[in-house]
Design an enzyme around this catalytic site. Structure first.
Site, short mmCIF file in Angstrom:
data_model
loop_
_atom_site.label_atom_id
_atom_site.label_comp_id
_atom_site.label_asym_id
_atom_site.label_seq_id
_atom_site.Cartn_x
_atom_site.Cartn_y
_atom_site.Cartn_z
N GLU A 74 0.90 -1.33 0.02
CA GLU A 74 -0.07 0.07 -0.30
C GLU A 74 0.47 0.81 0.00
O GLU A 74 0.95 2.54 -0.18
CB GLU A 74 -0.71 0.14 1.44
CG GLU A 74 -1.97 0.98 1.37
CD GLU A 74 -2.57 0.75 2.22
OE1 GLU A 74 -3.21 1.77 3.02
OE2 GLU A 74 -4.04 -0.41 3.01
N ASP A 75 2.07 1.03 0.68
CA ASP A 75 3.29 2.38 1.15
C ASP A 75 4.40 2.33 0.47
O ASP A 75 4.25 3.65 0.47
CB ASP A 75 3.32 2.61 2.20
CG ASP A 75 1.56 2.81 3.70
OD1 ASP A 75 0.88 2.94 2.78
OD2 ASP A 75 1.95 2.53 4.13
#
Length: 731
Positions: free
Chosen positions: A82-83
C-alpha cells in the site's frame, strides 16, 4: 489506556518469539523484516518515529495472540504494498501465495475513486470480509494493525482521532466480539472511548482508582474464602482470579443505561477455572451455598453458548455484608476460547496436525461472514454492509427457542419477523402471524430471552409486506424481504419506486415531464449498474438503492439542463436576469466577478442574501438580515453599491457554520453530540464544551462543514433529540 506493546527493534521481536515457546520459521520472519525495513526506510509515523516500528509492533501483537509464521510475516509486510513500490507479485515470489493473499486482504482500495468516504469504507470492508471468508487470519492481522494505531492516536489531529476511534468502536470491535476475541474487543472499546468521550472515561477511571485498594483487599479475601471451600470439595487445586469490568462496559451502563457506579453489580467478578464441565456445576452449587444468589442474575452459557463460541456459568451473589459481585465459572478450554476466540485455533494447536473435523468446525464458526456477504448481494447500496455490522454484531443478544427447543440467537430489538427469517426464508415468506409462549402477538413484537416462539404460516407463499422492512432488525431478514420483492414483484417495484421519486421531486419544488424524468433516471442508473430507468425504479421500490443517494444527482442534472436551455421547463424559483459568478452565487447584472461570503453573518445556501460591491475586492455577500445591511436601501449612503444576489440552484461548495448548544450538563453529553454529527457524515472543524457560569448547564460550540441551510436545519433537528439539549442557535 490499555497496554498495547510497541517494539522498537527487531531484536525485541526476536525475544518475544523466543518467550512464546512456539515453533516459527525464523528465517522467513527475518527475511520479511529485512524487506519491510528496506522499503519503509525514510518513512515516518505521525509521531515522528521511524515507520518500521509499526510493522514490528503489529508482528509482536500477532505473536502474543498465538498466530503462526505466515501471519507474523504478513504483519511485518502488511503496509509495503500500500505504501511502497513493492507489489503482490514480489511478495508471492519471495514468501509464497499464502502470505500474499493475507496482505492483499488488509490492503485498502485506495487507488479506486469513490463518491463518498462512507462508500470507500464500505468497499474496503467488503474486500476484507471476502478475504476473511477465505482465511480468517486476515482480520486478526487487521486487528493487530488497528490496536497499534490506536496506541499512537495522540499524534493525530482531533478529527482523525475521533474518526479512527469511531470506526474501531462501530466496525472492528463488533467483529472482534463476534469472533470471541475479548481482549481485542475491550482494548479497542476502551481506547475509542478515551477519545470519543474523554470526560466520561476520566470519571470512570477515577471511580475505579479510588476504590482500587478496597477492591484488592475484598478480592483477596473472596479468593481465599472460595479456595478454602472449593478445593476440598473437588479434591484438587483450582485457579481463582479477580477481573475488573472494562471501562466501556461500565460506560454503557452508567451513561447509556442511566445507572450510578454503585448500581453496577458486576464492576468486578471472581473467575473460577476448573478442569471439567461437571466441576463447573459443582462449583456453582458451592457458591450458591456460600452466598445469596440475586434473582434473575444466573446465566448458563455452557448449555447455551453464545454465537461467538463463549461458554461459562455466570451468577451474581451477595455477601453477608450486602456487597454484590459476579462469579464466572468455566473450564480451561472455555477460558482459552473466551480470551482469544477464533485465535485459539492457532494459539493452542500450532505445531499440531489439524484434523479435518477441526477445520470443519472452524468453517462452521465462520459461516456468519459468508452469510453477511450473501445478505448484501440483493442490494446495490454497498454502504448497507457497514450498517449491517453495526446492527447485527452488537454485544447485546437474545436467546429464544423454537417449539422443538432449538436455540435461535438474535440481536436485541429483533422482532418475530427476524425470528421467522432466521429459521428459513420460506418460513418468513409464508408467515401470517406468531405466538410467543402460546399467545398471539403482533408482527412488530420484540422478542426476549427465554421465550418460545411459534411462527404461523399459510400453505401458499403470500410473501412479505413492504412495511416489514421497518419492523426487522437483522440484515438477514431485510435482505431476504428485499430479495423476494426483487424476484416476485418487479412491476409493483417499478410503480412504487417511480411514485416515491416523484413525491420527493415534488417536495423539492421540481416539476418535469415523465419523459424527462425517465431520461435522467436512466442516465444516473448506469452508475448503479441499472441499464434502464425501470431497473432503477425497481431497485428503489424494493429497497436495493436508497432514494437519498439518487435524488441529489437528479436535482443537479435537472438544474444543469434547465440553465443550458435543453429543456422547456424552467428551474423552479430561479431569479430572472442573473448571471453566474464564483462561489455558488448569482449576482444580478454582473458577470465574471469575484465574490466572497462576509464573515459578519456567514450566509449559507438557503439564506436570503444581498451583495455589496467593494472597492477592489469584488462583491461581498451578506444575509439580508445582517446588521451591516441597511434596512432601507433607498435611504442609505451609496445605495447603488447594493445589488440583488441569489444562490445557484445546486451549490456544491461546503460552508462553515458554528452552532451554540446549551444542554443540561451530564456525562456522555459530548459523546452523544459527536455521535449524532458523525451519523450525518458531518465534518467537524472544532468542538468545545464548557460549563455555564453559575448554572447547571453545559455550553457546546461546534463548527462544522455543511452544504446549506437545509442541511443545517437537519443537523439542528437531529441534535435537538439528544438527551438534555435545551437550545441550539446558529452563531
Amino acid at each position: 489506556m490499555p497496554d498495547v506493546r510497541q517494539i522498537n527493534t527487531y531484536e525485541e521481536l526476536q525475544a518475544i518469539i523466543r518467550e512464546s515457546g512456539k515453533e516459527f520459521d525464523r528465517e522467513q520472519i527475518a527475511g520479511a523484516f529485512l524487506l519491510a525495513d528496506r522499503k519503509h526506510r525514510g518513512q515516518k509515523r505521525s509521531s515522528g518515529e521511524p515507520y518500521i516500528i509499526h510493522p514490528l509492533s503489529v508482528a509482536a501483537i500477532l505473536v502474543d495472540l498465538g498466530m503462526d509464521t505466515q501471519s507474523v510475516v504478513a504483519g511485518l509486510l502488511h503496509d509495503v504494498v500500500e505504501d511502497t513500490d513493492c507489489t503482490l507479485e514480489d511478495i508471492t515470489q519471495e514468501f509464497g501465495r499464502e502470505v500474499a493473499l493475507l496482505i492483499d486482504g488488509v490492503t485498502k482500495l485506495d487507488r479506486i475513486p469513490f463518491s463518498s468516504k462512507e462508500e470507500e469504507q464500505a468497499e474496503n470492508l467488503r474486500k476484507m470480509l471476502m478475504a476473511m471468508a477465505q482465511d480468517i487470519r486476515v482480520i486478526i492481522i487487521k486487528f493487530a494493525d488497528r490496536m497499534h494505531n490506536l496506541s499512537t492516536l495522540e499524534f493525530m489531529s482531533p478529527q482523525k482521532q475521533r474518526d479512527k476511534a469511531r470506526e474501531c468502536l462501530e466496525v472492528y470491535a463488533p467483529i472482534a466480539h463476534r469472533l470471541g476475541m475479548r481482549t481485542v474487543k475491550e482494548t479497542m472499546e476502551d481506547v475509542s472511548l478515551m477519545y470519543l468521550d474523554p470526560a466520561a472515561y476520566k470519571e470512570i477511571d477515577e471511580h475505579l482508582e479510588s476504590r482500587s485498594r478496597t477492591r484488592t483487599q475484598f478480592i483477596g479475601g473472596l479468593r481465599k474464602e472460595l479456595k478454602e471451600r472449593v478445593e476440598p470439595a473437588l479434591g484438587h487445586e483450582v485457579y481463582i482470579e479477580g477481573r475488573v469490568k472494562s471501562k466501556y462496559s461500565i460506560y454503557r451502563k452508567m451513561f447509556i443505561g442511566g445507572k450510578d457506579f454503585e448500581e453496577i453489580y458486576d464492576v468486578f467478578a471472581m473467575r473460577v477455572i476448573v478442569d471439567t464441565i461437571e466441576d463447573c456445576y459443582n462449583v456453582l452449587g458451592i457458591v450458591h451455598d456460600m452466598f445469596t444468589p440475586l434473582p434473575n442474575r444466573f446465566k448458563d452459557y455452557i448449555s447455551t453458548p453464545k454465537p461467538n463460541m463463549y461458554q461459562s456459568l455466570h451468577t451474581t451473589v451477595i455477601t453477608k455484608a450486602g456487597v454484590p459481585f459476579e462469579v464466572q465459572i468455566r473450564t480451561w478450554e472455555m477460558h482459552q476460547t473466551a480470551e482469544y476466540g477464533i485465535a485459539a485455533h492457532w494459539k493452542y494447536k500450532l505445531g499440531m496436525s489439524r484434523k479435518q473435523s477441526d477445520n470443519r468446525s472452524l468453517d462452521d464458526r465462520l459461516a456468519w461472514i459468508r452469510q453477511m456477504l450473501e445478505n448484501q448481494e440483493d442490494t446495490e447500496d454497498v454502504t448497507d454492509l457497514v450498517h449491517s455490522i453495526k446492527s447485527d454484531l452488537i454485544p447485546e443478544e437474545v436467546f429464544v427457542f423454537t417449539p422443538k427447543g432449538d436455540v435461535i440467537n438474535l440481536p436485541q430489538g429483533s422482532s418475530v419477523i427476524d425470528f421467522a427469517y432466521a429459521i428459513h426464508s420460506a418460513v418468513g415468506n409464508r408467515m401470517i402471524g406468531a405466538k410467543v409462549d402460546k399467545h398471539i402477538v403482533p408482527l412488530d413484537y420484540k422478542v426476549k430471552t427465554g421465550e418460545i416462539i411459534e411462527i404461523l404460516t399459510s400453505k401458499e407463499t403470500r410473501g412479505p409486506n413492504r412495511d416489514w422492512l421497518t419492523m426487522v432488525r437483522t440484515s438477514e431478514a431485510r435482505s431476504k424481504i428485499r430479495a423476494w420483492f426483487k424476484k416476485e414483484r418487479r412491476e409493483e417495484n417499478i410503480v412504487e419506486g417511480r411514485a416515491e421519486l416523484e413525491r420527493e421531486l415534488k417536495r423539492s419544488n421540481i416539476s418535469m415531464s415523465r419523459e424527462l424524468m425517465n431520461y435522467m433516471v436512466e442516465s444516473i442508473g448506469k452508475r448503479h449498474n441499472c441499464s434502464t430507468a425501470d431497473d432503477l425504479y425497481a431497485a428503489i421500490g424494493y429497497g436495493g438503492i436508497q432514494l437519498w443517494k439518487v435524488l441529489p444527482r437528479i436535482r443537479e442534472e435537472y438544474q444543469r439542463m434547465a440553465k443550458a436551455g435543453e429543456t422547456p421547463e424552467l428551474v423552479v424559483g430561479a431569479p430572472p436576469k442573473t448571471r453566474r459568478v464564483s462561489g455558488g452565487v448569482l449576482v444580478e447584472g454582473m458577470d465574471n466577478c469575484l465574490t466572497k461570503l462576509s464573515r459578519c453573518c456567514n450566509p449559507l445556501p438557503g439564506d436570503d442574501i444581498i451583495g455589496f460591491i467593494t472597492r477592489g475586492f469584488g462583491v461581498s455577500i451578506h444575509k439580508r438580515s445582517c446588521r451591516n445591511v441597511p434596512r432601507d436601501l433607498t435611504d442609505c449612503p451609496e445605495p447603488d453599491r447594493w445589488v440583488n444576489a441569489y444562490w445557484e440552484g445546486e451549490v456544491r461548495d461546503d460552508f462553515k457554520s458554528t452552532l451554540h448548544i446549551v444542554a443540561l450538563d451530564r456525562g456522555g453529553l459530548l459523546f452523544d453530540v459527536t455521535q449524532q454529527l458523525s451519523a450525518l457524515n458531518i465534518f467537524i472543524h472544532s468542538l468545545n464544551c464548557r460549563q455555564e457560569k453559575g448554572g447547571p448547564n453545559a455550553v457546546i460550540s461546534a463548527t462544522v462543514s455543511i452544504s446549506g441551510l437545509q442541511q443545517l436545519q437537519s443537523i439542528i433537528d437531529r441534535l435537538s433529540r439528544v438527551k438534555g439539549v435545551i437550545s441550539i442557535d446558529r452563531t
